[in-house]
Design a protein around this motif. Sequence first.
Motif, PDB file in Angstrom:
ATOM      1  N   ILE A 216       0.840  -1.206   0.000  1.00  0.00           N
ATOM      2  CA  ILE A 216       0.000   0.000   0.000  1.00  0.00           C
ATOM      3  C   ILE A 216       0.872   1.251   0.000  1.00  0.00           C
ATOM      4  O   ILE A 216       0.662   2.179  -0.798  1.00  0.00           O
ATOM      5  CB  ILE A 216      -0.935   0.006   1.229  1.00  0.00           C
ATOM      6  CG1 ILE A 216      -1.945  -1.133   1.151  1.00  0.00           C
ATOM      7  CG2 ILE A 216      -1.664   1.350   1.348  1.00  0.00           C
ATOM      8  CD1 ILE A 216      -2.682  -1.396   2.455  1.00  0.00           C
ATOM      9  N   ALA A 217       1.851   1.287   0.910  1.00  0.00           N
ATOM     10  CA  ALA A 217       2.713   2.476   1.051  1.00  0.00           C
ATOM     11  C   ALA A 217       3.466   2.771  -0.247  1.00  0.00           C
ATOM     12  O   ALA A 217       3.564   3.937  -0.675  1.00  0.00           O
ATOM     13  CB  ALA A 217       3.696   2.261   2.194  1.00  0.00           C
ATOM     14  N   ASN A 218       3.973   1.740  -0.890  1.00  0.00           N
ATOM     15  CA  ASN A 218       4.733   1.934  -2.128  1.00  0.00           C
ATOM     16  C   ASN A 218       3.838   2.360  -3.280  1.00  0.00           C
ATOM     17  O   ASN A 218       4.239   3.176  -4.119  1.00  0.00           O
ATOM     18  CB  ASN A 218       5.489   0.653  -2.487  1.00  0.00           C
ATOM     19  CG  ASN A 218       6.634   0.369  -1.529  1.00  0.00           C
ATOM     20  OD1 ASN A 218       7.292   1.289  -1.050  1.00  0.00           O
ATOM     21  ND2 ASN A 218       6.886  -0.895  -1.232  1.00  0.00           N
ATOM     22  N   GLU A 219       2.638   1.824  -3.337  1.00  0.00           N
ATOM     23  CA  GLU A 219       1.738   2.139  -4.452  1.00  0.00           C
ATOM     24  C   GLU A 219       1.211   3.572  -4.408  1.00  0.00           C
ATOM     25  O   GLU A 219       0.874   4.137  -5.441  1.00  0.00           O
ATOM     26  CB  GLU A 219       0.574   1.154  -4.476  1.00  0.00           C
ATOM     27  CG  GLU A 219       0.948  -0.252  -4.926  1.00  0.00           C
ATOM     28  CD  GLU A 219       1.433  -0.302  -6.366  1.00  0.00           C
ATOM     29  OE1 GLU A 219       0.985   0.532  -7.185  1.00  0.00           O
ATOM     30  OE2 GLU A 219       2.271  -1.168  -6.678  1.00  0.00           O
ATOM     31  N   VAL A 220       1.122   4.160  -3.213  1.00  0.00           N
ATOM     32  CA  VAL A 220       0.657   5.553  -3.144  1.00  0.00           C
ATOM     33  C   VAL A 220       1.802   6.527  -2.898  1.00  0.00           C
ATOM     34  O   VAL A 220       1.592   7.738  -2.863  1.00  0.00           O
ATOM     35  CB  VAL A 220      -0.426   5.741  -2.049  1.00  0.00           C
ATOM     36  CG1 VAL A 220      -1.647   4.901  -2.339  1.00  0.00           C
ATOM     37  CG2 VAL A 220       0.127   5.461  -0.657  1.00  0.00           C
ATOM     38  N   GLY A 221       3.007   5.995  -2.719  1.00  0.00           N
ATOM     39  CA  GLY A 221       4.172   6.857  -2.577  1.00  0.00           C
ATOM     40  C   GLY A 221       4.344   7.503  -1.219  1.00  0.00           C
ATOM     41  O   GLY A 221       4.834   8.641  -1.125  1.00  0.00           O
ATOM     42  N   LEU A 222       3.982   6.788  -0.142  1.00  0.00           N
ATOM     43  CA  LEU A 222       4.237   7.327   1.196  1.00  0.00           C
ATOM     44  C   LEU A 222       5.741   7.401   1.429  1.00  0.00           C
ATOM     45  O   LEU A 222       6.497   6.546   0.955  1.00  0.00           O
ATOM     46  CB  LEU A 222       3.602   6.445   2.271  1.00  0.00           C
ATOM     47  CG  LEU A 222       2.076   6.262   2.230  1.00  0.00           C
ATOM     48  CD1 LEU A 222       1.619   5.469   3.440  1.00  0.00           C
ATOM     49  CD2 LEU A 222       1.359   7.611   2.174  1.00  0.00           C
ATOM     50  N   ILE A 223       6.176   8.403   2.159  1.00  0.00           N
ATOM     51  CA  ILE A 223       7.593   8.604   2.415  1.00  0.00           C
ATOM     52  C   ILE A 223       8.048   7.641   3.520  1.00  0.00           C
ATOM     53  O   ILE A 223       7.436   7.580   4.587  1.00  0.00           O
ATOM     54  CB  ILE A 223       7.873  10.053   2.854  1.00  0.00           C
ATOM     55  CG1 ILE A 223       7.452  11.025   1.743  1.00  0.00           C
ATOM     56  CG2 ILE A 223       9.342  10.245   3.197  1.00  0.00           C
ATOM     57  CD1 ILE A 223       7.435  12.477   2.178  1.00  0.00           C
TER      58      ILE A 223
END
Length: 452
Positions: A216-223
């Motif tokens: 999830i974090a990688n797909e939306v680009g969370l830092i």
Amino acid sequence: MMNWEKLLNDSRLGGRAPKAERGRSPYNSDHDKIIFSGAFRRLARKTQVHPLATNDHIHNRLTHSLEVACVGRSLGILAGLKLEEEGVLPAGIRATDIGDIVQSTCLAHDIGNPPFGHTGEEAIKSWFSSKGSEFLRNMSPQEKNDLCYFEGNAQGLRVLTSVENHINEGGMRLTYATLASFIKYPWTSLPAQEGKRPKSDKYGVFTSELKIFDEIANEVGLISREGDDWYCRHPLVHLMESADDFCYGILDLEDGLEMGILSWEEMYEILRPVIPEESVNELEKDMARLSFGRKTPLLRGKVIGRYVEAASDAFIRHQEQYLAGDPTSLIELCEEPVKDSILKAKGIAKSKIFNHPRKIELEVGSYNVISTLLSVMCESAFEWVNTPKNMSFRSKRVIDLIGASTFDPKIKNGDAALSKDYLALRRVVDFISGMTDNYATFLAKQFNGMGM
């Protein structure tokens, strides 16, 4: 810096392409999946503040979640309109899409809470830290920590991604944007307990959902933050959290008024400063003709309107900070009258409403209910995993009740990353935390031979 185009990723968990549906966006679909889920429906019989309340006007988890979703939708749309005016929304994204995402996360924000509310959380923690510790001896420190410090927010992510609909195969299969906007505390349990995260008593991800979390974090680009399995928040989390705070601020006071714990004067004193001075006289004239029961909705509408306007303004003023991963609460950035009223409302709720004698009595009893359920079910699951050929008849019946097919297939297939005991007890906790207050009480009586 994060960017809105990636943050609003409408692909579904597992890399599934969004459905092209006439008249319904992928974010609308998320909303509908949550509304029609069994986990959401059961919130109707789960404690918000007052367990097993007999007064139908007192909030339960369902009515609270619906009200938070209404406020969240308005706040999301208003913030979306302002983002639209600034020209920062990606092509094809409308203000209403922001509203749909925030509304969906608000609907789901309490979906992982166990029966009896926060007391249920404490009861689960207490049992695993004492009586249930014998079942944890073969687990890793992180796995043990997940159970000894059970957290409803992390359970919520598990419900959305593993437990409901497609069990162990993506759960509700929501969009990445909605799932990321749901995770209030984007870190795991052990570093939090060790004081290495912004909150030591909160986290949003169990070990069992780590791979999903990273996806999830990688797909939306969370830092990514310094430290394992830690990311910044999705900016829309702040809108969801604010909508929840607004409703807590007002509706806990309303429940206190309904139950005779608070007076109208106490409630009005906290909320009046939020109303612009030029509107106060007219509001008080209108309320003078009404009973207490009819004054409350009028005041509530005015106050929530001011809250939403103030929060959307603050969000736009500080959107660059949020895109850079700033964790500051949106409430802290609102104008002083709004911030002060919410803090005062929370303060009086803790000091007077949360300490009501009947609430305390039921909370103490709920520890015995949770303890009974965990004792019976964990013992059965432990036998099912470790001594399947020598299971007692009782344990077999308990596994039949939970459903053998609902346990993670990795228990039987083997998975070096997670212990079998952990995965089995994780499913037991799914089953118990999904119960309503009423069913948990009923089942504990049945297990004790005291049922009808």
